[in-house]
Design an enzyme around this catalytic site. Structure first.
Site, short mmCIF file in Angstrom:
data_model
loop_
_atom_site.label_atom_id
_atom_site.label_comp_id
_atom_site.label_asym_id
_atom_site.label_seq_id
_atom_site.Cartn_x
_atom_site.Cartn_y
_atom_site.Cartn_z
N ASP A 52 40.10 38.59 35.54
CA ASP A 52 40.39 38.28 36.94
C ASP A 52 39.41 37.22 37.44
OD1 ASP A 52 41.48 38.50 39.49
OD2 ASP A 52 40.14 40.15 40.05
N ARG A 85 42.01 33.53 54.52
CA ARG A 85 41.72 34.96 54.75
C ARG A 85 42.58 35.50 55.89
NH1 ARG A 85 40.95 35.77 50.38
NH2 ARG A 85 41.53 33.59 50.18
#
Length: 749
Positions: A220, A608
């Site tokens: 990841d 975000r």
């Protein structure tokens, strides 16, 4: 089961999940479901019996991310999911090294030093080597040594590449630092990767063993890997190369700590036959947010071509708050949060992002004054508090008595009548006898120590040695309680009889609660198959990060740096301090590569936001005892005006004329004449001649000016005339030479 876990995947996600053999690169844009792809791919490998659950290794960068992945895998696979190996790079390496420590010249009960422990040892080495003060500073030495290890440079190789006197000193420090780590049977954070790679490189049988043990590997956040991690992945993937890496080059923001964006950009070259799948559908943000983010990051040259999209309808415009100064900015952010709270939002819906931790002060003041609860991610961690590090040092000695630096931390806490001279004697005689300082405590007379110091050392040795033998027999929390009681740590705090000491005592008690929580977690995750140990708890503490300790369920506004926010999402996001020199953060050494990383950092900040994005800047800012006028961040000019709603705030500043968009050259000329705001450029209508002065008259040596990139500086020399004049200016980040014609300088006085 196959039909269940494949439901709900879009076409590229499904393709990535079902690709089994050979290398796979998944370019996962922000909010595109990368965790879903990783966890469902694991389920698919097990479901089609390509491998057992315990033959799959998944690595990421935080314990929090690894834990979330493990929970999701268990939800899909049931009990079998518990056997999938999902952890951080460092945790994986630590567990392997515990089994094969002898292969790298260590004992299995080694200690792991965190950043503070490492810095303390480097400071001691610098003193012992009598390195001239500041050549280098301890922080610089630590940083250089860390980067050397990232590149797999041992002390000898680093010495061979030393470019100047400072680096030659660092090479000597590195050599002695590493020698002392080895004597202490301790690894620092970077050693875990370095030693693991070295072990695999030098032990073909071990390398083959782990290649067979984990025929399927998933990585990841691959864009954040450094050279050591790249080599680890390469060694583990072996000849099968069944490695799937997931990441986003547009979110590569850790170059300053060794991450190499080329690892993801060159993956297809490094792993021939690689399949590439791009995840471009965003499930998080509005189309407005995604368009703004793309406009910023697409200016980068070094990136894979892709663009996020969403099927969500609507979306508010982005608020651009132009504020008088940093107090106005904090007040504007607070006012918007208060309004949001009145519209049924909760404090946890909001995050305030900033480029540097120093920016948090004014924001904290404003939120506190408004009575709005907030939490700072990246402040002093619980495990960094003095009293906690003291008790941790004691616990480390129970596991690893060779850890001399842990011993030196607590040898006189509580007070045992030992001065620096006595401690130095103990160390010298121990070295002469070839034993650890811990063993020497049982023979104080041989170090010419008498009276109370000698008695206290023997007593401490007896306590630690006795408790050490009890470790296999009793629970870790019970060991901690006995230790704290026997060394008299709480009694010491009680005798201080201050409110601060009471808080520290509560923290020590909370540490025991933390050990119990660790034990319960291990029992729950392993269903009793794995026994929680004191060594395991200490390893967990050493490898913990700021994000791992952040409680995302807390009902507070979150304040954090943009770096800390990667991987998170919030309903409403404030990105503050969007000014050139601050965000992007521009230093003397800033080059195109660094600017591209700053642009990626802005992209991360913007993405975000799920529903509302607010950007802000201050026209005047106070930093490091200096005050200066600012310029809008160049990133603001990348965002189309039709996406912005511009608002002005000057709650506190006596007077404010904020910047406008498009760029500053369109500032109102009459206003600037009245205020003496003079920006020098041959492309602007307000050239100095319009004020009755020539460039030669105006730009005198000693004058303070502002540059859009380098900030505020003082002219120290000049050559030539008119707009072709070359000025030498000393800025905060160093001295630069600029040509007046192209510099667009602003005269401050």
């Amino acid at each position: 089961m196959a039909e269940d876990y494949l439901k709900g995947l879009n076409s590229p996600q499904r393709e990535a999940v079902c690709h089994i053999e050979g290398p796979l690169l998944v370019l996962a844009g922000a909010g595109s479901g990368k965790t879903k792809v990783i966890t469902h791919r694991i389920a698919h490998i097990v479901a089609i019996r390509a491998a057992r659950a315990d033959q799959i290794l998944g690595v990421t960068f935080t314990n929090k991310a690894a834990g979330e992945m493990k929970d999701r895998v268990i939800k899909i696979l049931g009990l079998a999911g518990r056997h999938v190996r999902l952890s951080t790079f460092h945790s994986f390496c630590a567990s392997v090294l515990r089994q094969h420590a002898e292969a790298v010249g260590y004992k299995r009960d080694f200690t792991i030093y965190d950043e503070a422990d490492s810095l303390a040892l480097i400071k001691r080495v610098i003193r012992e080597l009598k390195t001239p003060e500041g050549q280098p500073s301890p922080g610089t030495a630590q940083n250089k040594i860390s980067h050397a290890k990232d590149k797999l440079f041992d002390p000898g190789k680093f010495a061979d590449t030393a470019a100047d006197f400072i680096e030659e000193n660092i090479a000597r420090i590195y050599k002695e630092y590493q020698a002392q780590l080895n004597r202490n049977n301790a690894f620092d954070f970077d050693d875990l990767l370095f030693s693991m790679v070295t072990m695999l490189e030098n032990n073909p049988q071990l390398k083959e063993y782990y290649q067979n043990k984990f025929p399927f590997i998933l990585v990841d956040e691959y864009q954040d890997t450094n050279f050591a991690q790249y080599m680890l992945v390469k060694y583990l993937s072996g000849p099968r190369k069944n490695v799937c890496v997931v990441g986003d080059d547009d979110q590569s923001i850790y170059g300053w700590r060794g991450a190499d964006i080329n690892n993801i950009l060159n993956f297809e070259h490094d792993f021939p036959g690689c399949k590439v799948i791009a995840l471009e559908q965003n499930y998080r943000s509005t189309a407005t947010v995604l368009e703004a983010a793309h406009k910023v990051v697409s200016k980068n040259l070094k990136r894979k071509s892709k663009k996020l999209f969403t099927v969500r309808q609507g979306g508010e415009n982005i608020s651009l708050m132009l504020c008088g100064d940093d107090r106005d900015e904090a007040a504007a952010v607070t006012a918007k949060i208060k309004f949001g709270l009145s519209q049924d939002k909760t404090p946890a819906d909001f995050v305030v992002l900033y480029r540097t931790n120093a920016q948090s002060r004014s924001l904290e003041d404003a939120l506190r004054d408004a009575g709005i609860p907030y939490v700072i991610v990246g402040g002093t961690r619980f495990y960094d508090r003095k009293e906690i590090k003291d008790v941790i040092a004691y616990l480390r000695l129970l596991i690893n008595p060779d850890d001399t630096d842990s011993l030196l931390r607590i040898i006189n806490i509580p007070k045992r009548g030992l001065g620096d001279v006595s401690i130095e004697k103990l160390l010298k005689i121990a070295a002469r006898h070839g034993i650890s300082a811990f063993e020497m405590m049982n023979k104080p007379e041989e170090a010419d120590l008498k009276g109370k110091p000698a008695l206290e050392l023997k007593k401490l040795y007896g306590i630690l040695n006795g408790l050490s033998t009890e470790i296999p027999k009793i629970r870790p929390d019970e060991i901690a309680v006995r230790l704290i009681e026997q060394i008299g740590y709480l009694k010491m705090l009680d005798l201080e009889n201050t409110p601060e000491a009471d808080v520290r005592a509560d923290n020590v008690r909370e540490l025991v609660s933390g050990i119990i929580a660790y034990m319960e977690r291990i029992d729950e995750e392993s269903e009793g198959e794995e026994k929680p140990t004191l060594a395991g708890f200490l390893e967990n503490v050493a490898l913990i990060t700021d994000i791992d300790t952040w409680n995302d369920k807390e009902k507070s506004v979150t304040l954090m740096t943009v770096h800390a926010a990667k991987g998170l999402e919030f309903d409403t996001v404030f990105v503050t301090g969007l000014e050139d020199g601050l965000f992007p953060l521009i230093r003397e050494s800033t080059d195109q590569k660094d600017m591209e990383e700053e642009r990626r950092l802005c992209y991360v900040a913007i993405t975000r936001a799920k529903n509302k994005l607010c950007l802000s800047m201050a026209g005047f800012r106070r930093r490091y005892n200096n005050s200066y006028n600012t310029e809008p961040s160049q990133f603001l000019f990348d965002i189309p005006e039709n996406l912005l709603d511009i608002e002005r705030f000057n709650f506190y500043s006596e007077f404010f004329y904020g910047p406008t968009l498009p760029p500053p050259k369109s500032y109102d000329l009459d206003f600037r004449r009245k205020t003496g705001d003079r920006r020098l450029s041959d492309k602007e209508p307000n050239a100095p001649e319009q004020f009755g002065q020539t460039v030669d008259d105006l730009l005198k040596v000693g004058l303070t000016v502002s540059h859009h990139k380098f900030g505020v500086g003082k002219i120290i020399a000049r050559e030539g005339k008119g707009e072709d004049m070359i000025l030498t200016i000393r800025f905060g980040g160093g001295t630069k030479k600029v040509i007046v014609r192209y510099a667009a300088l602003e005269v401050l006085g």
